[in-house]
Design a protein around this motif. Structure first.
Motif, mmCIF file in Angstrom:
data_model
loop_
_atom_site.group_PDB
_atom_site.id
_atom_site.type_symbol
_atom_site.label_atom_id
_atom_site.label_comp_id
_atom_site.label_asym_id
_atom_site.label_seq_id
_atom_site.Cartn_x
_atom_site.Cartn_y
_atom_site.Cartn_z
ATOM 1 N N SER A 67 0.823 -1.196 0.000
ATOM 2 C CA SER A 67 0.000 0.000 0.000
ATOM 3 C C SER A 67 0.866 1.259 0.000
ATOM 4 C CB SER A 67 -0.904 0.023 1.241
ATOM 5 O OG SER A 67 -1.566 1.264 1.324
ATOM 6 N N GLN A 69 -0.053 4.035 0.742
ATOM 7 C CA GLN A 69 -0.434 4.852 1.897
ATOM 8 C C GLN A 69 0.553 4.682 3.041
ATOM 9 O OE1 GLN A 69 -4.778 5.018 2.768
ATOM 10 N NE2 GLN A 69 -4.758 3.255 1.403
ATOM 11 N N ASN A 74 1.192 12.038 4.608
ATOM 12 C CA ASN A 74 0.070 12.928 4.318
ATOM 13 C C ASN A 74 0.617 14.268 3.852
ATOM 14 O OD1 ASN A 74 -1.867 11.079 5.027
ATOM 15 N ND2 ASN A 74 -1.928 11.728 7.153
ATOM 16 N N MET A 79 0.162 11.616 -2.879
ATOM 17 C CA MET A 79 -0.786 10.997 -1.953
ATOM 18 C C MET A 79 -2.095 11.781 -1.933
ATOM 19 S SD MET A 79 -0.774 8.294 -0.239
ATOM 20 C CE MET A 79 -2.433 7.789 0.025
ATOM 21 N N ASP A 80 -2.011 13.105 -2.034
ATOM 22 C CA ASP A 80 -3.232 13.914 -2.089
ATOM 23 C C ASP A 80 -4.063 13.551 -3.326
ATOM 24 O OD1 ASP A 80 -2.477 15.181 0.229
ATOM 25 O OD2 ASP A 80 -1.678 16.960 -0.790
ATOM 26 N N ALA A 82 -3.933 10.667 -4.931
ATOM 27 C CA ALA A 82 -4.443 9.311 -4.709
ATOM 28 C C ALA A 82 -5.670 9.359 -3.799
ATOM 29 C CB ALA A 82 -3.358 8.428 -4.098
ATOM 30 N N ARG A 83 -5.670 10.219 -2.791
ATOM 31 C CA ARG A 83 -6.828 10.375 -1.905
ATOM 32 C C ARG A 83 -8.055 10.796 -2.709
ATOM 33 N NH1 ARG A 83 -7.266 7.621 1.852
ATOM 34 N NH2 ARG A 83 -5.336 7.521 2.877
ATOM 35 N N GLU A 84 -7.864 11.715 -3.656
ATOM 36 C CA GLU A 84 -8.986 12.151 -4.497
ATOM 37 C C GLU A 84 -9.520 10.983 -5.327
ATOM 38 O OE1 GLU A 84 -8.187 15.706 -6.777
ATOM 39 O OE2 GLU A 84 -7.063 16.570 -5.097
ATOM 40 N N ILE A 86 -9.295 7.785 -4.535
ATOM 41 C CA ILE A 86 -9.950 6.870 -3.593
ATOM 42 C C ILE A 86 -11.347 7.378 -3.247
ATOM 43 C CG2 ILE A 86 -9.896 6.044 -1.208
ATOM 44 C CD1 ILE A 86 -6.815 5.932 -1.528
ATOM 45 N N ASP A 87 -11.451 8.675 -2.984
ATOM 46 C CA ASP A 87 -12.758 9.247 -2.637
ATOM 47 C C ASP A 87 -13.734 9.129 -3.806
ATOM 48 O OD1 ASP A 87 -11.759 9.864 -0.150
ATOM 49 O OD2 ASP A 87 -11.391 11.985 -0.613
ATOM 50 N N GLU A 91 -11.427 2.683 -2.527
ATOM 51 C CA GLU A 91 -10.058 2.252 -2.273
ATOM 52 C C GLU A 91 -9.723 0.915 -2.920
ATOM 53 O OE1 GLU A 91 -6.933 2.328 1.408
ATOM 54 O OE2 GLU A 91 -9.067 2.257 1.864
#
Length: 160
Positions: A67, A69, A74, A79-80, A82-84, A86-87, A91
């Motif tokens: 992962s 992550q 953070n 990573m930011d 990737a967070r978008e 995922i949202d 995931e």
């Protein structure tokens, strides 16, 4: 060498006593550390052995993770982003989940019993996810071939 000649020239121009020994540069940093470790190599080796002895049991318990992550902090731009993702997409679509199943002590993973138990477990996981409106894209493993469950003896026969 050149440094001594430059130091002597600077002394002569400044009017300093030419007979005085040249000034030694302050010996700090990696060079000093390197010389210290060479002079004290037995102590350094003993300290390294003790450190390895203390750390190695913990390193044997280290688990692999794929992962990102766990790798990127953070606030890291990748990573930011990737967070978008995922949202937006979930995931499991971005980073698939991996389950590692292990046989009971004294048993082997290369048996119909293990394949049956693992297949039942994966079917239960899929049913549980479905009950929470989570769609499973695919299930892969030794006991699945093209999405269909296969027993160990069948797989073994196919591989012959």
């Amino acid at each position: 060498g050149v440094a001594a000649a430059a130091d002597a020239a600077a002394r002569a121009l400044s009017g300093a006593d030419a007979a005085a020994p040249p000034s030694e540069p302050l010996d700090i940093g990696w060079g000093a550390f390197g010389r210290w470790t060479v002079r004290n190599r037995a102590g350094v080796m003993a300290a390294a052995a003790v450190l390895a002895f203390v750390v190695s049991p913990a390193s044997l318990e280290t688990k692999f993770t794929s992962s990102p992550q766990a790798i990127f902090p953070n606030g890291f731009p990748s990573m930011d982003f990737a967070r978008e993702l995922i949202d937006s997409y979930g995931e499991g679509r971005i980073w698939p989940y991996y389950l590692m199943l292990d046989a009971n002590e004294g048993e082997t993973v290369f048996s119909d019993e293990f394949f049956d138990a693992a297949g039942d477990f994966l079917r239960d996981v899929n049913a549980s996810l479905a009950s929470h409106q989570v769609a499973v894209q695919s299930v892969m493993g030794l006991m699945y071939l093209n999405g269909e469950y296969v027993r160990w003896t069948e797989l073994q026969a196919m591989l012959q």
